[in-house]
Design an enzyme around this catalytic site. Structure first.
Site, mmCIF file in Angstrom:
data_model
loop_
_atom_site.group_PDB
_atom_site.id
_atom_site.type_symbol
_atom_site.label_atom_id
_atom_site.label_comp_id
_atom_site.label_asym_id
_atom_site.label_seq_id
_atom_site.Cartn_x
_atom_site.Cartn_y
_atom_site.Cartn_z
ATOM 1 N N SER A 192 -10.718 12.806 -8.032
ATOM 2 C CA SER A 192 -9.819 11.659 -8.018
ATOM 3 C C SER A 192 -10.464 10.366 -8.509
ATOM 4 O O SER A 192 -9.770 9.496 -9.014
ATOM 5 C CB SER A 192 -9.242 11.459 -6.622
ATOM 6 O OG SER A 192 -10.254 11.274 -5.669
ATOM 7 N N HIS A 220 -4.606 15.941 -8.595
ATOM 8 C CA HIS A 220 -4.593 15.272 -9.907
ATOM 9 C C HIS A 220 -4.500 16.255 -11.071
ATOM 10 O O HIS A 220 -4.993 15.974 -12.165
ATOM 11 C CB HIS A 220 -5.844 14.399 -10.051
ATOM 12 C CG HIS A 220 -5.901 13.305 -9.035
ATOM 13 N ND1 HIS A 220 -5.206 12.127 -9.160
ATOM 14 C CD2 HIS A 220 -6.535 13.239 -7.842
ATOM 15 C CE1 HIS A 220 -5.432 11.366 -8.104
ATOM 16 N NE2 HIS A 220 -6.232 12.019 -7.281
ATOM 17 N N LYS A 251 1.997 12.120 -6.619
ATOM 18 C CA LYS A 251 1.365 11.694 -7.869
ATOM 19 C C LYS A 251 2.262 12.097 -9.051
ATOM 20 O O LYS A 251 3.304 11.496 -9.217
ATOM 21 C CB LYS A 251 -0.063 12.222 -7.914
ATOM 22 C CG LYS A 251 -0.889 11.377 -6.916
ATOM 23 C CD LYS A 251 -2.216 11.877 -6.521
ATOM 24 C CE LYS A 251 -2.784 10.910 -5.474
ATOM 25 N NZ LYS A 251 -3.841 11.472 -4.661
HETATM 26 C C1 LIG Z 1 -4.165 11.300 -3.246
HETATM 27 C C2 LIG Z 1 -4.967 12.456 -2.804
HETATM 28 C C3 LIG Z 1 -4.719 13.086 -1.577
HETATM 29 C C4 LIG Z 1 -3.750 12.540 -0.586
HETATM 30 O O1 LIG Z 1 -2.446 12.735 -0.995
HETATM 31 P P1 LIG Z 1 -1.295 11.749 -0.466
HETATM 32 O O2 LIG Z 1 -0.067 12.482 -0.738
HETATM 33 O O3 LIG Z 1 -1.449 10.483 -1.233
HETATM 34 O O4 LIG Z 1 -1.561 11.536 1.008
HETATM 35 C C5 LIG Z 1 -5.438 14.214 -1.289
HETATM 36 N N1 LIG Z 1 -6.374 14.707 -2.124
HETATM 37 C C6 LIG Z 1 -6.652 14.091 -3.291
HETATM 38 C C7 LIG Z 1 -7.684 14.672 -4.185
HETATM 39 C C8 LIG Z 1 -5.972 12.960 -3.658
HETATM 40 O O5 LIG Z 1 -6.263 12.341 -4.798
#
Ligand SMILES: *Cc1c(COP(=O)(O)O)cnc(C)c1O
Length: 412
Positions: A192, A220, A251
């Protein structure tokens, strides 16, 4: 009461002194290639809305229709009486999209990591995580009580070293006595904050060789890796060899929530054990329905077109930065870390860019290690080529200012 605030202010001062103080920035528009900050339009290179779906009319219509039919609130947790049709439709859509037996949705990706890891492991088990996994996985690894080991980022030799230790340390008990030793490896497909990819094939080989399980966080990668855009596991053709596939709906899928995909047994265990799932009100029908609509779009020709635009934009951004000699990494990823180093320097570069109407957040400790502060630039299918030209001009202006400042400093 005064004591209380005094104590907290002391802590806040300490945070400020380290250059780590954070504040909310109120955005007065939906997500998009530009967002509005008060009256100021900002070129948005900060969001994780990779496919430009967060403000898509089809998602919004699906959310509104679900509200009309099922209300704004879900009224209870899933296991009481809050397991509504939109949640089940979302989980069916996830199974169809990921070509997998079963799926379960959660209120966030963070809750998903906590729920899944704490359901699978207990005190005598071993959890092995990549050094750079997301905070949700680190917190879950600590909370589950298993012995925690960390392997060097993307280093399969180091992972193997730990697997050797783990299998030697806890041989399986004779059958019928105690539980089988459990070793869970957790990593991310696209990291991330660094944007690089896990060596998934090698990790899958290793976990099979040592009898460990693998959990992969596709936060991602879902929506734009693999022929059917299922994620990196699909791209590396190992989707059916990974025990636990995790992702977020917040995302590329333009909504909010998280999910686990896997076997029926895995999902049934989570329904029975995952505390953030059991002890929390079910997500709103609106967010579930929006995510279902997003999955359908990702699966369609429009999904393929958006993916193609995303990658074309990634290439254009990278080439633009290379042309002005701004250092960028070699990986092809929608997450581009622009390394700065010192926390304060990263913050002042982000501020300078914001003055030029470009929004790229400075990422600092504790999100990344101390001294590795950076700007984290994310590219979306929503950007158009003209907007990427604005980005290049802003970076060129920052570079010129820095050069003339250096020249002045030399003269002084
Ligand atoms: C954003 C993210 C999360 C958390 O997800 P949310 O739905 O925003 O709580 C978990 N793991 C990774 C790698 C992330 O980038």
């Amino acid at each position: 009461m005064n004591d209380f605030d005094d104590e907290l202010r002391r802590q806040l001062d300490a945070i400020r002194e380290e250059g780590l103080y954070r504040q909310l920035r109120r955005i007065d528009s939906p997500q998009g290639s530009h967002v509005r900050f008060g009256k100021q339009p900002l070129l948005n290179l900060a969001s994780n809305d990779y496919l430009g779906l967060a403000n898509d009319s089809r998602l919004k219509e699906a959310a509104c229709a679900a509200i009309q039919k099922f209300g704004s609130g879900s009224g209870a947790s899933r296991l009481i009486c809050g397991s509504l049709t939109p949640h089940h439709e979302l989980e069916d859509a996830l199974c169809d999209f990921k070509r997998i037996e079963a799926a379960l949705s959660f209120s966030s990706g963070y809750a998903t990591a906590i729920g899944a890891i704490c359901s699978l492991l207990e005190k005598d088990d071993i959890i092995i995580i990549d050094k750079l996994v997301h905070a949700s996985i680190i917190d879950a690894a600590r909370l589950c009580g298993a012995k925690l080991r960390v392997f060097r980022h993307n280093d399969v030799n180091d992972l193997e070293r730990i697997l050797k230790w783990a299998t030697a340390r806890s041989p399986s008990p004779p059958s019928g006595v105690g539980h089988r030793r459990r070793i869970l490896i957790v990593t991310e497909s696209v990291f991330s904050m660094d944007g690089d990819l896990a060596p998934l094939r090698e990790i899958v080989e290793l976990k099979d060789r040592y009898g460990a399980w693998l959990m992969l966080d596709e936060a991602h990668a879902t929506g734009f890796f693999g022929e059917y855009r299922r994620g990196l596991a699909e791209a590396f053709e190992v989707g059916d060899r990974i025990e636990v596939q995790m992702g977020t709906l917040g995302k590329a899928l333009g909504s909010v929530g998280g999910y686990i995909c896997g076997s029926r047994a895995l999902i049934d265990l989570l329904i029975n054990r995952a505390r953030p799932f059991i002890f929390s009100t079910a997500p709103s029908p609106a967010t579930a329905a929006a995510a279902t609509a997003a999955i359908r779009i990702v699966q369609s020709d429009d999904g393929e077109a958006r993916r193609a635009r995303l990658w074309a934009n990634v290439d254009q951004v990278k080439n633009s930065l290379i042309e002005i000699h701004w250092p960028v990494g070699v990986v092809r990823s929608p997450i581009l870390p622009l390394m700065v180093g010192e926390e304060e320097k990263a913050v002042s570069l982000a501020a300078e860019l914001a003055q030029l109407n470009v929004l790229i957040p400075a990422i600092r400790y504790p999100t990344v290690p101390r001294g590795q502060a950076r700007l984290r630039l994310t590219v979306s299918a929503a950007h158009d080529p003209k907007e990427i030209t604005l980005l290049k001009e802003a970076f060129a202006a920052c570079k010129m200012r820095a050069q003339s400042k250096n020249a002045r400093d030399r003269e002084a």
